[in-house]
Design a protein around this motif. Structure first.
Motif, PDB file in Angstrom:
ATOM      1  N   PRO A 179      48.178  35.884  44.833  1.00 12.13           N
ATOM      2  CA  PRO A 179      47.201  34.990  44.584  1.00 12.13           C
ATOM      3  C   PRO A 179      46.663  33.985  45.664  1.00 12.13           C
ATOM      4  N   TYR A 180      47.524  33.641  46.510  1.00  9.88           N
ATOM      5  CA  TYR A 180      47.316  32.933  47.928  1.00  9.88           C
ATOM      6  C   TYR A 180      46.528  33.577  48.638  1.00  9.88           C
ATOM      7  N   SER A 183      36.884  26.578  42.116  1.00  8.32           N
ATOM      8  CA  SER A 183      37.782  27.611  41.225  1.00  8.32           C
ATOM      9  C   SER A 183      38.581  28.522  41.784  1.00  8.32           C
ATOM     10  N   PRO A 184      39.459  28.285  42.437  1.00 11.55           N
ATOM     11  CA  PRO A 184      40.585  29.296  43.090  1.00 11.55           C
ATOM     12  C   PRO A 184      41.090  30.233  42.166  1.00 11.55           C
ATOM     13  N   LEU A 185      41.266  29.705  41.019  1.00 11.91           N
ATOM     14  CA  LEU A 185      42.122  30.814  39.881  1.00 11.91           C
ATOM     15  C   LEU A 185      41.034  31.074  38.805  1.00 11.91           C
ATOM     16  N   ALA A 186      41.069  32.037  38.332  1.00 12.63           N
ATOM     17  CA  ALA A 186      40.561  32.623  37.219  1.00 12.63           C
ATOM     18  C   ALA A 186      41.511  33.441  36.001  1.00 12.63           C
ATOM     19  N   ILE A 224      55.311  39.021  36.720  1.00 14.99           N
ATOM     20  CA  ILE A 224      55.130  38.592  38.087  1.00 14.99           C
ATOM     21  C   ILE A 224      56.050  39.478  39.127  1.00 14.99           C
ATOM     22  N   GLN A 225      55.693  39.840  40.271  1.00 15.97           N
ATOM     23  CA  GLN A 225      56.321  40.539  41.046  1.00 15.97           C
ATOM     24  C   GLN A 225      57.708  39.882  41.438  1.00 15.97           C
ATOM     25  N   GLU A 226      58.911  40.777  41.354  1.00 14.39           N
ATOM     26  CA  GLU A 226      60.270  40.083  41.687  1.00 14.39           C
ATOM     27  C   GLU A 226      60.454  39.392  43.121  1.00 14.39           C
ATOM     28  N   ASP A 227      59.562  39.930  44.042  1.00 14.49           N
ATOM     29  CA  ASP A 227      59.794  39.207  45.463  1.00 14.49           C
ATOM     30  C   ASP A 227      59.118  37.823  45.455  1.00 14.49           C
ATOM     31  N   ASN A 228      58.164  37.519  44.481  1.00 17.39           N
ATOM     32  CA  ASN A 228      57.278  36.262  44.446  1.00 17.39           C
ATOM     33  C   ASN A 228      58.202  35.044  43.856  1.00 17.39           C
ATOM     34  N   VAL A 229      59.390  34.706  44.436  1.00 14.99           N
ATOM     35  CA  VAL A 229      60.388  34.066  43.975  1.00 14.99           C
ATOM     36  C   VAL A 229      59.807  32.555  43.453  1.00 14.99           C
ATOM     37  N   ALA A 230      59.249  32.246  44.605  1.00 17.96           N
ATOM     38  CA  ALA A 230      58.484  30.843  44.634  1.00 17.96           C
ATOM     39  C   ALA A 230      57.505  30.602  43.797  1.00 17.96           C
ATOM     40  N   LEU A 231      56.661  31.427  43.622  1.00 21.01           N
ATOM     41  CA  LEU A 231      55.612  31.326  42.753  1.00 21.01           C
ATOM     42  C   LEU A 231      56.238  31.380  40.859  1.00 21.01           C
ATOM     43  N   ARG A 232      57.047  32.344  40.890  1.00 27.79           N
ATOM     44  CA  ARG A 232      57.451  32.517  39.654  1.00 27.79           C
ATOM     45  C   ARG A 232      58.297  31.090  39.143  1.00 27.79           C
ATOM     46  N   GLU A 233      58.994  30.505  40.044  1.00 24.48           N
ATOM     47  CA  GLU A 233      59.709  29.252  39.834  1.00 24.48           C
ATOM     48  C   GLU A 233      58.639  28.154  39.367  1.00 24.48           C
ATOM     49  N   GLU A 234      57.563  28.153  40.128  1.00 26.49           N
ATOM     50  CA  GLU A 234      56.711  27.050  40.077  1.00 26.49           C
ATOM     51  C   GLU A 234      55.962  27.326  38.514  1.00 26.49           C
ATOM     52  N   LEU A 235      55.597  28.710  38.222  1.00 27.46           N
ATOM     53  CA  LEU A 235      54.865  28.851  37.075  1.00 27.46           C
ATOM     54  C   LEU A 235      56.087  28.548  35.642  1.00 27.46           C
ATOM     55  N   GLU A 260      38.178  35.314  47.438  1.00 30.63           N
ATOM     56  CA  GLU A 260      38.078  35.735  46.415  1.00 30.63           C
ATOM     57  C   GLU A 260      38.844  35.095  45.369  1.00 30.63           C
ATOM     58  N   GLN A 261      38.549  34.945  43.999  1.00 27.04           N
ATOM     59  CA  GLN A 261      39.184  34.239  43.131  1.00 27.04           C
ATOM     60  C   GLN A 261      40.518  35.096  42.673  1.00 27.04           C
ATOM     61  N   ALA A 262      41.492  34.582  42.532  1.00 24.28           N
ATOM     62  CA  ALA A 262      42.891  35.109  42.086  1.00 24.28           C
ATOM     63  C   ALA A 262      42.911  35.197  40.406  1.00 24.28           C
ATOM     64  N   VAL A 263      42.547  36.171  39.987  1.00 27.52           N
ATOM     65  CA  VAL A 263      42.432  36.649  38.512  1.00 27.52           C
ATOM     66  C   VAL A 263      43.744  36.653  37.884  1.00 27.52           C
ATOM     67  N   PHE A 264      44.212  35.758  36.935  1.00 25.10           N
ATOM     68  CA  PHE A 264      45.292  35.916  35.930  1.00 25.10           C
ATOM     69  C   PHE A 264      44.816  36.687  34.665  1.00 25.10           C
ATOM     70  N   GLU A 265      45.814  37.845  34.199  1.00 22.24           N
ATOM     71  CA  GLU A 265      45.478  38.344  32.993  1.00 22.24           C
ATOM     72  C   GLU A 265      46.284  37.685  31.993  1.00 22.24           C
ATOM     73  N   LEU A 266      45.452  37.585  30.707  1.00 17.61           N
ATOM     74  CA  LEU A 266      46.449  36.905  29.590  1.00 17.61           C
ATOM     75  C   LEU A 266      46.103  38.099  28.597  1.00 17.61           C
ATOM     76  N   LEU A 267      47.307  38.850  28.258  1.00 19.09           N
ATOM     77  CA  LEU A 267      47.150  39.961  27.336  1.00 19.09           C
ATOM     78  C   LEU A 267      47.612  39.473  25.827  1.00 19.09           C
ATOM     79  N   HIS A 268      46.977  39.730  24.750  1.00 20.95           N
ATOM     80  CA  HIS A 268      47.254  39.433  23.328  1.00 20.95           C
ATOM     81  C   HIS A 268      46.783  40.450  22.447  1.00 20.95           C
TER      82      HIS A 268
END
Length: 459
Positions: free
Chosen positions: A65-66, A246-249, A12-23, A73-81
């Motif tokens: 994402p907001y 479905s706001p998130l994907a 996550i981007q360094e300046d997105n502090v609030a979202l990082r703490e929430e996640l 548009e949907q905010a798409v999270f990537e899950l790498l494996h």
């Protein structure tokens, strides 16, 4: 997962502090299933951690994402494996989608139940308040303090009505976040309305002769705040319904390997399973048949020792099994089009090493059993063990540690693991594969030699 919680990394981007703490807080609630190993802003670092198997997955958060949801548009999270097994991939995708769906449902319940209802009631009130603020500024600019005082009272009453609609919980702001409320300073809708009301109460028009520039500037600020709130509410009401549902994907991506389907994934397993079973069966029947036919007596009087006999059989069976391996590889790679990302040399070397180690297992079996039936039965037992405990049918990660210890005693386990790395990841043969197949095969050769030597002397 049966082998403990999944280890994850957050990107996550360094300046997105609030979202990082929430996640991070959300992940902490799932400590039995997911353990957060760290957070980074560098996607390439997360990919390296996944490929090095230091973490199981990496969750890449979109930059805004907001804002993406606000734009419809949907905010798409990537899950790498790094999991090759299609069934394991399906499990990861299912877990990821289930988690996102749970968040979507939570957001949907809050947004639809309270957000839009409140915005529909608040928007006209804020519009009327903005008009009153404009009239207040106009009165101040013209020096009409009496009209200005009347408009201030009217504006205060309108903002009080807005505050009553929004309520003390300010659910709209909490649901959408400060980004959707249009204020980069994390203040909610209710808090901003309170600030506007305080500024209105603090206005001091003074006497008619005093300049009112400061008051005019304050009213302009109030107008700007109300306009931003009105635009934010209009943006919220303009979001597409399907995005609200479905706001998130989430999009799962395989890193460090080529994407393969189920048929391609099982191709290396089929090749290694056939080669091992072929080599073990032929070798286990070899000495048994010779003892039954009396060939051992000939060997005993001939100028041949265990080394000549065993080496000759190794060479002959290796050549025969290599022809079968070449035919299987031709069908797999050319006819069926299974990808080979690594070196053809490594691919061939793994097969030769597997044949060498499997022949050792077969000759040891042949030295122990006393009949063809016993040899075939033991070879079938090894085949069944290979199907279920080599990673061919079930992932080794799903087996108990004690069972995995048995799995790594089979030549096919090392060969299959290395074959998939070479074919689908483009990697070289690991040292442990050389040690297991070449070293284990040499130990089996020595064991077979000792057994054959004793049998020839006692015959």
């Amino acid at each position: 997962r049966d082998n403990g919680p999944m280890h994850a990394m957050l990107v996550i981007q360094e300046d997105n502090v609030a979202l990082r703490e929430e996640l991070e807080a959300r992940v902490a609630e799932l400590e039995d299933d997911i353990v957060l190993q760290g957070t980074t802003s560098d996607r390439s670092e997360a990919v390296a951690q996944v490929r090095a198997e230091r973490v199981d997955v990496a969750l890449v958060v979109p930059p805004d994402p907001y804002g993406t949801v606000r734009d419809g548009e949907q905010a798409v999270f990537e899950l790498l494996h790094e999991t090759l097994d299609p069934f394991e991939q399906a499990t990861i995708s299912l877990v990821a989608r289930a988690a996102i769906d749970a968040v979507n449902r939570e957001l949907l319940a809050e947004v639809i139940a309270t957000g839009q209802d409140e915005s529909a009631e608040v928007e006209p009130l804020i519009g009327a308040s903005r008009e009153s603020a404009t009239l207040l500024r106009t009165a101040l600019e013209s020096g009409d303090t009496a009209e200005a005082r009347a408009q201030r009272v009217r504006l205060s009453q309108q903002l009080e009505a807005v505050d009553q609609v929004v309520g003390p919980t300010d659910s709209l702001s909490k649901t959408l976040g400060s980004q959707l409320a249009g204020d980069g300073a994390a203040a909610g809708l209710g808090e901003r309305l309170a600030d506007v009301a305080d500024r209105i109460d603090e206005l001091d028009f003074g006497s008619v002769d005093e300049p009112l520039n400061d008051e005019i500037d304050d009213v302009r600020t109030i107008e700007t705040d109300l306009e931003e709130l009105e635009v934010a509410l209009a943006d919220f009401q303009g979001v597409k319904p399907e995005v609200l549902v479905s706001p998130l994907a989430v999009d799962t991506q395989l890193v460090g390997a080529v994407q393969v389907d189920v048929t391609d994934f099982y191709a290396p397993g089929v090749i290694t399973l056939l080669l091992q079973h072929l080599a073990i069966t032929f070798a286990s029947l070899s000495l048994v048949r010779e003892r039954a036919l009396g060939t051992t007596e000939v060997f005993r009087v001939a100028p041949l020792g265990p080394t000549h006999i065993l080496t000759g059989k190794y060479i002959g069976y290796t050549l025969g099994a290599s022809v079968v391996a070449a035919a299987l590889s031709l069908l797999t790679l050319v006819v069926f089009g299974v990808p080979l990302e690594g070196s053809y040399v490594d691919y061939a070397v793994i097969q030769v090493l597997l044949i060498f180690a499997s022949l050792g297992v077969g000759f040891v079996i042949s030295s122990i059993v006393t009949s063809d039936t016993q040899a075939v039965n033991v070879a079938m037992i090894v085949l069944l063990l290979s199907i279920f405990f080599s990673g061919f049918f079930l992932s080794l990660d799903r087996l108990l540690p004690e069972v995995r210890a048995v799995s790594w005693m089979l030549p096919i386990t090392h060969a299959l693991d290395s074959m998939r790395d070479v074919m689908f990841r483009g990697l070289r043969i690991e040292l442990r594969t050389w040690l297991a197949l070449l070293g284990g095969g040499a130990a089996l050769y020595a064991t077979g030699w000792v057994m054959m030597y004793r049998r020839l002397r006692s015959a």
